[in-house]
Enzyme design. Structure first.
Site, PDB file in Angstrom:
ATOM      1  N   CYS A  25      12.901  -0.565   2.406  1.00  0.00           N
ATOM      2  CA  CYS A  25      12.433  -0.594   3.451  1.00  0.00           C
ATOM      3  C   CYS A  25      11.927  -0.770   4.176  1.00  0.00           C
ATOM      4  O   CYS A  25      11.514  -0.411   5.594  1.00  0.00           O
ATOM      5  CB  CYS A  25      12.314   1.456   3.179  1.00  0.00           C
ATOM      6  SG  CYS A  25      10.387   1.057   2.236  1.00  0.00           S
TER       7      CYS A  25
ATOM      8  N   CYS B 215       8.749  -3.733   0.656  1.00  0.00           N
ATOM      9  CA  CYS B 215       9.821  -3.045  -0.298  1.00  0.00           C
ATOM     10  C   CYS B 215      11.075  -3.810   0.217  1.00  0.00           C
ATOM     11  O   CYS B 215      11.288  -4.079   1.712  1.00  0.00           O
ATOM     12  CB  CYS B 215       9.839  -1.602   0.321  1.00  0.00           C
ATOM     13  SG  CYS B 215      10.940  -0.497  -0.710  1.00  0.00           S
TER      14      CYS B 215
ATOM     15  N   CYS C 198       7.536   1.914  -4.616  1.00  0.00           N
ATOM     16  CA  CYS C 198       7.414   1.795  -3.205  1.00  0.00           C
ATOM     17  C   CYS C 198       6.720   3.646  -2.807  1.00  0.00           C
ATOM     18  O   CYS C 198       7.931   4.634  -2.832  1.00  0.00           O
ATOM     19  CB  CYS C 198       8.857   1.602  -1.853  1.00  0.00           C
ATOM     20  SG  CYS C 198       8.476   1.408  -0.406  1.00  0.00           S
TER      21      CYS C 198
ATOM     22  N   CYS D 220       4.131  -5.497 -12.756  1.00  0.00           N
ATOM     23  CA  CYS D 220       5.286  -5.784 -13.372  1.00  0.00           C
ATOM     24  C   CYS D 220       6.223  -5.065 -12.710  1.00  0.00           C
ATOM     25  O   CYS D 220       7.515  -4.625 -12.605  1.00  0.00           O
ATOM     26  CB  CYS D 220       5.318  -5.677 -14.452  1.00  0.00           C
ATOM     27  SG  CYS D 220       6.880  -6.647 -15.126  1.00  0.00           S
TER      28      CYS D 220
ATOM     29  N   CYS E 199       9.917   4.809   0.454  1.00  0.00           N
ATOM     30  CA  CYS E 199      11.370   4.907   0.141  1.00  0.00           C
ATOM     31  C   CYS E 199      11.663   5.754  -1.096  1.00  0.00           C
ATOM     32  O   CYS E 199      12.891   5.896  -1.879  1.00  0.00           O
ATOM     33  CB  CYS E 199      12.178   4.180   0.202  1.00  0.00           C
ATOM     34  SG  CYS E 199      12.221   3.015  -0.347  1.00  0.00           S
TER      35      CYS E 199
HETATM   36 ZN    ZN Z   1      10.656   0.853   0.630  1.00  0.00          ZN
END
Ligand code: ZN
Length: 138
Positions: free
Chosen positions: A53, A50, A96, A121, A99
């Site tokens: 984070c 991510c 995610c 995607c 976060c």
């Molecule tokens: Zn994240």
């Protein structure tokens, strides 16, 4: 892998950490222009984390060429990705799990020859590639 520890930051805190374009996509659910993403045609071995984070989200071995103009994955790390129905009632947003950053959308049953027949995607800008030597058998 258990679900990642939730990360709670205010939008003001995210504005300091993220670039304006990352903020627009991760926090305001924007979409990068088709075919422009850094990882659209990128097939090195490693993990995609991510961009907000650092939680590992996808392995390079689950990335495939969908031709859609954005990076496509058929599967994320277990528990790393949350799914939410879009207000338009047609698409499913993926975020995610740690976060809440917006990644893109997941589509099912499009006929891609992958183990899951799903296409995650994902905006290139929502993830950060980290090189690594993934076992070739996975
Ligand atoms: Zn994240």
């Amino acid at each position: 892998m258990a679900a990642p520890t939730p990360i709670n930051k205010t939008e003001e805190e995210w504005k300091v950490i993220l670039s304006p374009e990352q903020f627009r996509i991760l926090r305001q659910k924007g979409t990068e222009l088709k075919g422009t993403g850094e990882y659209n045609k990128f097939y090195e071995e490693g993990d995609y984390k991510c961009a907000g984070c650092g939680t590992p989200l996808y392995k390079s071995s689950t990335k495939f060429d969908s031709g859609c103009g954005w990076p496509a994955f058929f599967e994320g790390f277990p528990g790393a990705i949350n799914r939410y129905p879009d207000p338009d009632g047609r698409r499913t947003e993926i975020t995610c799990a740690a976060c809440g950053g917006h990644l893109g959308h997941v589509f099912k049953g499009e006929g891609f020859k992958t183990p899951t027949d799903e296409r995650h995607c994902v905006n290139s800008i929502s993830v950060k590639f980290v090189p690594g030597n993934a076992p070739a058998s996975i």
